[in-house]
Scaffold this motif. Structure first.
Motif, PDB file in Angstrom:
ATOM      1  N   UNK A 193      12.693  27.572  21.071  1.00 32.25           N
ATOM      2  CA  UNK A 193      13.611  28.083  22.094  1.00 32.25           C
ATOM      3  C   UNK A 193      15.066  27.876  21.673  1.00 32.25           C
ATOM      4  N   UNK A 194      15.343  26.730  21.034  1.00 36.36           N
ATOM      5  CA  UNK A 194      16.706  26.472  20.576  1.00 36.36           C
ATOM      6  C   UNK A 194      17.123  27.463  19.495  1.00 36.36           C
ATOM      7  N   UNK A 245       8.707  33.913  26.486  1.00 33.03           N
ATOM      8  CA  UNK A 245       8.040  34.567  25.376  1.00 33.03           C
ATOM      9  C   UNK A 245       8.617  34.200  24.026  1.00 33.03           C
ATOM     10  N   UNK A 246       7.844  33.461  23.236  1.00 31.41           N
ATOM     11  CA  UNK A 246       8.258  33.127  21.877  1.00 31.41           C
ATOM     12  C   UNK A 246       7.933  34.256  20.915  1.00 31.41           C
ATOM     13  N   UNK A 247       7.012  35.144  21.309  1.00 31.54           N
ATOM     14  CA  UNK A 247       6.580  36.236  20.439  1.00 31.54           C
ATOM     15  C   UNK A 247       6.721  37.576  21.151  1.00 31.54           C
ATOM     16  N   UNK A 287       4.917  39.331  16.281  1.00 33.43           N
ATOM     17  CA  UNK A 287       5.850  38.617  15.413  1.00 33.43           C
ATOM     18  C   UNK A 287       6.816  37.809  16.266  1.00 33.43           C
ATOM     19  N   UNK A 288       7.528  36.840  15.675  1.00 33.69           N
ATOM     20  CA  UNK A 288       8.456  36.022  16.463  1.00 33.69           C
ATOM     21  C   UNK A 288       9.530  36.874  17.134  1.00 33.69           C
ATOM     22  N   UNK A 406       1.470  37.397  22.365  1.00 34.32           N
ATOM     23  CA  UNK A 406       2.555  37.739  23.283  1.00 34.32           C
ATOM     24  C   UNK A 406       2.206  37.231  24.660  1.00 34.32           C
ATOM     25  N   UNK A 407       3.094  36.477  25.299  1.00 31.80           N
ATOM     26  CA  UNK A 407       2.846  35.976  26.646  1.00 31.80           C
ATOM     27  C   UNK A 407       2.821  37.135  27.624  1.00 31.80           C
ATOM     28  N   UNK A 408       1.812  37.105  28.502  1.00 24.52           N
ATOM     29  CA  UNK A 408       1.723  38.167  29.514  1.00 24.52           C
ATOM     30  C   UNK A 408       2.608  37.854  30.708  1.00 24.52           C
TER      31      UNK A 408
END
Length: 408
Positions: A193-194, A245-247, A287-288, A406-408
């Protein structure tokens, strides 16, 4: 007619019984053939440990402790088992509930001292004639940074046997490792996140002012174009500054890049040319988040903005079996290739202009580090460049990687 029905039902019952017997024999033979008694015992221990590990890896909370304590008790083989943090009793399974105050006090002493202890009947004395609890083993839990985060307390019906003591100590050590991994996962998420916040901070000063200036230039001369650009800018910032969402998917990242390039073309006009070559089958690849946009921004801002005349940015994504291969290339001013020998991390200040801002290429090193962190060291950026020869940045992304979604 009645006799015929009875005969039919008799045959059906016989067939059903034979089938059930055959199924039972097959299962029995299967069990005997698959594993020995030792292998079955190993399986049971590993299976139980796996059931306990999942909630522990989510952190030491009351809810997670309640899910894990039953399985931890099975691993230790105790009459009762309690799990505490540094402040209180989180969960208890089996016997010992009416000794909770004594168990918690012993757990706090063990956490403060950093040492395990064995309690006898004197420490756990009570007035209940039906109480079978006669002892307990208290083992502190060590977190990832070496600090004591809680304790495992195994309750015994009699004086704790050496086997129970050893089982409790080993289980506490194993549980501590799971909690340390939970802290590591949490730290990794905070770092990710950073890193994304760092990219967002880069986008803000580098792009927003120029975008608003370009939009403002159309307000009087072409209001419809200005309105279109405002909507594109709003959608671009909504995606770039989203809270979760990181991705993301390649399709979403490319959609955001298209909005970015639409605004940049409003600034540069015909000087900025864009070529896209995207294989449709790789659009769902994960992907990120903000993985491509910094590469395209670097190509436009550092590669083409200093180049006289027209410049081209090419974005290609192709199917490569189990991987997706992505390249971002420009025919701009390029950079000195000798700087690449020091690694991608030093690209932050390496451009063809010796007076360049040393923080201009922070996006490249950020993306490289995130790719390696997520997919492994073999998946970092590959940069090909030369003074006056443009820059080509390539990456490989696995089509599937454990834990990447991917976060829903």
């Amino acid at each position: 007619m009645g006799g015929n029905l009875s005969a039919v039902f008799g045959v059906v019952s016989l067939v059903t019984a034979l089938a059930a017997a055959l199924f039972a024999v097959v299962r029995l033979r299967g069990r005997r053939g698959i594993a020995t008694a030792t292998q079955r015992a190993t399986y049971e221990v590993l299976h139980t440990a796996g059931l306990a590990a999942e909630p522990l890896r989510a952190g030491l909370t009351a809810a997670n402790a309640a899910k894990a304590v039953r399985h931890l008790r099975a691993l230790v083989g105790a009459a009762g088992l309690a799990l505490t943090d540094a402040d209180g009793l989180l969960a208890l399974d089996g016997r010992g509930g009416h000794h909770d105050a004594q168990l918690l006090a012993a757990a706090r002493r063990a956490v403060a001292a950093g040492r395990s202890t064995v309690l006898g009947e004197a420490e756990l004395h009570c007035d209940r004639v039906d109480c079978a609890v006669r002892g307990a083993v208290v083992a502190p839990l060590t977190g990832g940074d070496g600090r004591m985060v809680g304790a495992l307390v195994a309750v015994a019906d009699g004086q704790p046997a050496p086997g129970l003591v050893q089982a409790t100590l080993e289980t506490a050590h194993w549980a501590g490792n799971q909690l340390a991994l939970a802290e590591l996962d949490s730290s990794r998420e905070r770092l990710a996140r950073a890193e994304v916040r760092a990219l967002r901070a880069q986008i803000s000063p580098h792009f927003i002012y120029n975008a608003l200036t370009a939009i403002g230039s159309f307000v009087r001369t072409d209001p419809d174009r200005a309105r279109e650009l405002i909507l594109e800018f709003a959608e671009f910032t909504r995606y770039s500054f989203r809270a979760h969402g990181e991705f993301t998917t390649l399709a979403e990242e490319l959609r955001s890049i298209d909005r970015y390039l639409t605004i940049e073309r409003a600034r540069f006009g015909d000087r900025l040319q864009v070529r896209l070559q995207i294989a449709p089958e790789v659009l769902p690849v994960t992907l990120p988040f903000l993985c491509l946009q910094p590469l395209v921004e670097n190509a436009v801002r550092h590669g083409l903005s200093r180049k006289p005349g027209t410049g081209m940015v090419s974005i290609e994504a192709r199917d490569a079996g189990t991987e997706c291969h992505i390249t971002v290339e420009d025919d701009g001013v390029g950079m000195d290739p000798t700087t690449l020998t020091a690694g991608i991390a030093e690209l932050a200040g390496a451009t063809g202009d010796p007076g360049d801002d040393p923080g201009q290429h922070v996006g490249l090193s950020n993306v490289d580090e995130r790719l390696r962190s997520v997919f492994g060291d073999g998946f970092g950026l590959v940069v090909e460049t030369g003074l006056g020869s443009g820059t080509k940045v390539s990456m490989r992304v696995p089509k599937f990687h454990p834990g990447v979604r991917v976060n829903s």
